[in-house]
Scaffold this motif. Structure first.
Motif: not given
Lengths: 209, 209
Positions: A69-73, A92-94, A101-104, A132-134
Motif C-alpha cells: 500500500d506504500t509502493l510509490n514507484d 516503498f514508503g514507511d 526503501q527502494t528494492l532493486t 536484502c530487505i532491511q
C-alpha cells in the motif's frame, strides 16, 4: 516435419517480436518517464495495478499488502544489448515491515538452447543474487515466507539461480507479467479498476503545483 | 487535475502504441505470410486457437463448431493509413452449413471524440455492411441467431453500424481479441493447447512436398 516447422516459425517470431520490443522501448521511454512522475502522486496506483492483475493477485498476501500500500514507484530498466534482461525497482514508503526503501533486482533471460545449439524460443528468468530487505523488527518476514513455503510477492527478491525449478517457473511468470503486461498497460489497468468511480474523488491533490 | 492528467497520458500512449503497431505490422508482415502457408496444413489450427481463447469461447456454439472445424485460413489486412482499421478474412471448407467460401468483413475504428474534439483514447469497431453467408440448406443460420439473440460467432458477419450498443461492444471485443491477441500469438496459443501432446502425431503430412 511440421512440428519442427512450427518450432522454427516460433523462433523466427521471437526474434522479430524482440525487434518490435526494442523499438517500443525507444519510442515509449520518454513517455514512461513522464508517466512515472504523474502516477507517483496517486496513492496505491502501483499496488492496485500489481495486486489486482490475475496471475499476481495470489502472491500479495495480507502481510505483503501492508507494505504494498506504500509502493510509490515501480520502474523497469532494460538492458541495451538484450532487452529481455531487466532491472526492476520498487520504492516503498514507511510500512509496518520496513522503513522507506527502494528494492532493486536484476533478472537475466536464459534461453533454453536445443541440442543443435539453436534457440528454443523458451527460457526463464535467472537472478544472480538476493536483494536484502532491511526489516524494521527482528522478524525476518522474507525468510519466514521462504522457509514456510508460503506464497509472498517478496520471495521474488530472495530468488537466485540456485532455486528449484518450480520457483524458477513461478518467478519467471511474475517477472514476465510485470514487464510485458503490467508496466505497459498500467494506466489502462488502473482505469479498468476505477471505471465506475470518480477517480478524482479518491485522492486529494492540490492543483496549484 | 489528475483525472485529466491520466486521460492525457492515456491518449499520448495510444498514439505511441499505434506507432509501435505500425512498425510491428511492417516487421512481422512477411513472417505472417509465411506462417499463413505453414499453418494452413494443420487441420483445426485456427478453429482451436480461436475457439479456445477465453473471451471468444462462448461465441463458438456447437453449430458454429461444425463450420469452424473446416476453417483453414484466418488473415488480417491492415489499413495503411490507419492500422486500427482492418479487413478480416476467414476461409472455410465444406461443412454442414455452407460450402467452401471465404468470408471477409471490414471493420473501421471509431474513436469517441470528447466535447473539445480531442481523442478520448476509447472507441469501438464499426462495419458498413453485413457479409452474406451462402448457406447450403434453406435454414438461415445467421438470421436465426440474430433473431433469437443466441450467441454465435457468425453474428460478427451480420454486424452493421445500426446495431445496438451492446452488440457494438460485443463485436468490438471480438475484433480486438482476434486482431490484438489471437493473430499475433497464434503459434504460442496453439502450442499451449497441445503442449502435452506430440503435435506430430495429430496429423499426417507427407514430407515429400
Amino acid at each position: 516435419m511440421t512440428n519442427d516447422e512450427l518450432k522454427r516459425l516460433r523462433i523466427e517470431q521471437r526474434l522479430l517480436d524482440r525487434q518490435v520490443m526494442d523499438y517500443s522501448i525507444k519510442i515509449l521511454g520518454p513517455y514512461y518517464a513522464k508517466r512515472r512522475d504523474a502516477v507517483r502522486k496517486i496513492p496505491k496506483f502501483w499496488s492496485s495495478v500489481i495486486g489486482e492483475t490475475e496471475p499476481l493477485r495470489p502472491y500479495i498476501t495480507y502481510d505483503d499488502s501492508l507494505a504494498f500500500d506504500t509502493l510509490n514507484d515501480f520502474w523497469i530498466e532494460w538492458d541495451l544489448v538484450d532487452s529481455r534482461n531487466v532491472v526492476l525497482s520498487f520504492s516503498f514508503g514507511d510500512n509496518p515491515h520496513f522503513g522507506p526503501q527502494t528494492l532493486t533486482k536484476r533478472f537475466v533471460w536464459r534461453e533454453i538452447v536445443s541440442e543443435e545449439g539453436s534457440e528454443s524460443g523458451e527460457g526463464f528468468y535467472e537472478s544472480d543474487m538476493a536483494t536484502c530487505i532491511q526489516l524494521k523488527s527482528g522478524v525476518k518476514l522474507l525468510e519466514q515466507h521462504l522457509q514456510g513455503g508460503e506464497e509472498s510477492f517478496f520471495t521474488l527478491f530472495g530468488y537466485t539461480k540456485t532455486d528449484k525449478l518450480a520457483d524458477r517457473q513461478e518467478n519467471t511468470l511474475i517477472v514476465q507479467t510485470l514487464v510485458d503486461e503490467i508496466f505497459p498497460a498500467a494506466i489502462d489497468l488502473y482505469n479498468e479498476l476505477h471505471e465506475d468511480q470518480d477517480i478524482a474523488e479518491e485522492y486529494d491533490i492540490s492543483e496549484s503545483d
